[in-house]
Motif scaffolding. Structure first.
Motif, short mmCIF file in Angstrom:
data_model
loop_
_atom_site.label_atom_id
_atom_site.label_comp_id
_atom_site.label_asym_id
_atom_site.label_seq_id
_atom_site.Cartn_x
_atom_site.Cartn_y
_atom_site.Cartn_z
N TYR A 137 1.01 -1.22 -0.02
CA TYR A 137 -0.18 -0.07 0.10
C TYR A 137 0.84 1.17 -0.11
O TYR A 137 1.03 2.04 1.11
CB TYR A 137 -0.89 0.17 1.07
CG TYR A 137 -1.85 -1.11 0.91
CD1 TYR A 137 -2.96 -1.06 0.43
CD2 TYR A 137 -1.56 -2.22 1.42
CE1 TYR A 137 -4.03 -2.32 0.14
CE2 TYR A 137 -2.35 -3.47 1.33
CZ TYR A 137 -3.74 -3.28 0.74
OH TYR A 137 -4.38 -4.56 0.36
N GLY A 195 -2.35 -8.56 -6.02
CA GLY A 195 -3.62 -8.98 -6.73
C GLY A 195 -3.42 -8.83 -8.11
O GLY A 195 -2.68 -7.71 -8.54
N ALA A 196 -4.21 -9.49 -8.70
CA ALA A 196 -4.37 -9.28 -10.34
C ALA A 196 -5.36 -8.18 -10.51
O ALA A 196 -6.52 -8.21 -10.17
CB ALA A 196 -4.63 -10.71 -10.92
N1 UDP Z 1 -2.80 -5.72 -2.13
C1 UDP Z 1 -1.76 -4.75 -2.06
N2 UDP Z 1 -2.00 -3.60 -2.60
C2 UDP Z 1 -3.11 -3.19 -3.14
C3 UDP Z 1 -4.19 -4.16 -3.29
C4 UDP Z 1 -4.00 -5.34 -2.77
O1 UDP Z 1 -0.80 -5.38 -1.51
O2 UDP Z 1 -2.96 -1.89 -3.52
C5 UDP Z 1 -2.60 -7.01 -1.72
C6 UDP Z 1 -3.84 -7.83 -0.50
O3 UDP Z 1 -3.38 -6.93 0.49
C7 UDP Z 1 -3.59 -9.15 -0.83
C8 UDP Z 1 -3.38 -9.20 -2.18
O4 UDP Z 1 -2.82 -7.98 -2.71
O5 UDP Z 1 -2.63 -9.66 -0.13
C9 UDP Z 1 -4.61 -9.45 -3.23
O6 UDP Z 1 -5.12 -10.89 -2.77
P1 UDP Z 1 -6.22 -11.21 -3.61
O7 UDP Z 1 -6.55 -12.57 -3.02
O8 UDP Z 1 -7.42 -10.21 -3.62
O9 UDP Z 1 -5.55 -11.39 -4.96
P2 UDP Z 1 -6.05 -12.62 -5.91
O10 UDP Z 1 -5.04 -13.76 -5.51
O11 UDP Z 1 -7.32 -12.77 -6.19
O12 UDP Z 1 -5.07 -11.89 -7.33
#
Ligand code: UDP
Length: 195
Positions: free
Chosen positions: A137, A163-164
Motif C-alpha cells: 500500500y 492482486g491481479a
Molecule cells: N494488495 C496490496 N496492495 C493493493 C491491493 C491489494 O498489497 O493496492 C494485496 C492484498 O493485501 C492481498 C493481495 O494484494 O494480500 C490480493 O489478494 P487477492 O487474493 O485479492 O488477489 P488474487 O489472488 O485474487 O489476485
C-alpha cells in the motif's frame, strides 16, 4: 516450450517441475523475467482490459493456475499438463531459493501481513535469504525508493502480491528499472503464509 492460447492469453504447457526449472534458468540470466499465473478469472479480466492482455503476452512464463484453463485446454485438445497454482509455485521456488541461496524480496499485502509472512518463512526455512520486504500500500512517490531497495539488495527473486491485475501491471511498468532476475505476481499468497 509449447503454449496454449485461450482468448489471446498464452499459457505455457508446463507442469510444476518444468515451471520451477524454467524459473531457475531465468535466475541464471542477467535480465528481468516476468512470470504470471493466469487462471480463468485472469483470462476473463484480460478480455475487458487490452493493456492487461498485452502484458500477459509479454511475460516470459505463464503457468496454468486453475482448473478452468486446464478444462478449456482439454476441449481444444491442447492439453495443459497440470495445474500450477501461484501459491504452490511460490512455495516450490522458496524451497529451491533456500537451498541455492537465491535472494528473495517480498513486496505486497498489508504491512503486518508481509512482516508475518517474512517471519514465518524464516522460521520454516532456516537457510532462506530474504533480503527485504515492503507492504503493498504505497504511493507513486514511494516507488523509486522501493525499487532502489530491491535493486540495492541484489534481489534475484521478487514476489509481488498486489492482486491481479495490479501486480502484473506494476511489474511491467517497472520492468526497465527492476534489476531482479525474476518477478512473479502471487496474489493473496502472503496472506496465506502469514496465517
Ligand atoms: N494488495 C496490496 N496492495 C493493493 C491491493 C491489494 O498489497 O493496492 C494485496 C492484498 O493485501 C492481498 C493481495 O494484494 O494480500 C490480493 O489478494 P487477492 O487474493 O485479492 O488477489 P488474487 O489472488 O485474487 O489476485
Amino acid at each position: 516450450a509449447e503454449r496454449f492460447v485461450i482468448f489471446d492469453v498464452p499459457i505455457d504447457k508446463v507442469n510444476m517441475k518444468q515451471a520451477v526449472d524454467t524459473v531457475e534458468k531465468f535466475l541464471s540470466e542477467d535480465r528481468l523475467h516476468m512470470v504470471a499465473t493466469p487462471n480463468a478469472e485472469i483470462v476473463m479480466m484480460a478480455q475487458k482490459d487490452p493493456e492487461y492482455k498485452e502484458i500477459l503476452n509479454k511475460t516470459d512464463l505463464n503457468v496454468p493456475d486453475g482448473s478452468g484453463v486446464i478444462f478449456a485446454s482439454k476441449i481444444y485438445k491442447e492439453e495443459l499438463p497440470e495445474r500450477v497454482a501461484g501459491f504452490d509455485l511460490m512455495m516450490e521456488l522458496i524451497k529451491v531459493a533456500s537451498a541455492k541461496k537465491y535472494k528473495i524480496y517480498l513486496l505486497g499485502a498489508k504491512s503486518d501481513v508481509v512482516k508475518a509472512a517474512y517471519l514465518n518463512l524464516k522460521r520454516q526455512y532456516s537457510e532462506i535469504d530474504i533480503v527485504g520486504f515492503h507492504d503493498g500500500y504505497f504511493s507513486k512517490d514511494d516507488e523509486d525508493e522501493i525499487i532502489h531497495d530491491i535493486n540495492e539488495k541484489n534481489t534475484d527473486l521478487l514476489f509481488v502480491a498486489l492482486g491481479a491485475p495490479k501486480q502484473e501491471k506494476w511489474i511491467y511498468e517497472n520492468r526497465n528499472k527492476l534489476k531482479a532476475k525474476v518477478a512473479i505476481g502471487v496474489g493473496g499468497s502472503f496472506d496465506v503464509i502469514a496465517g
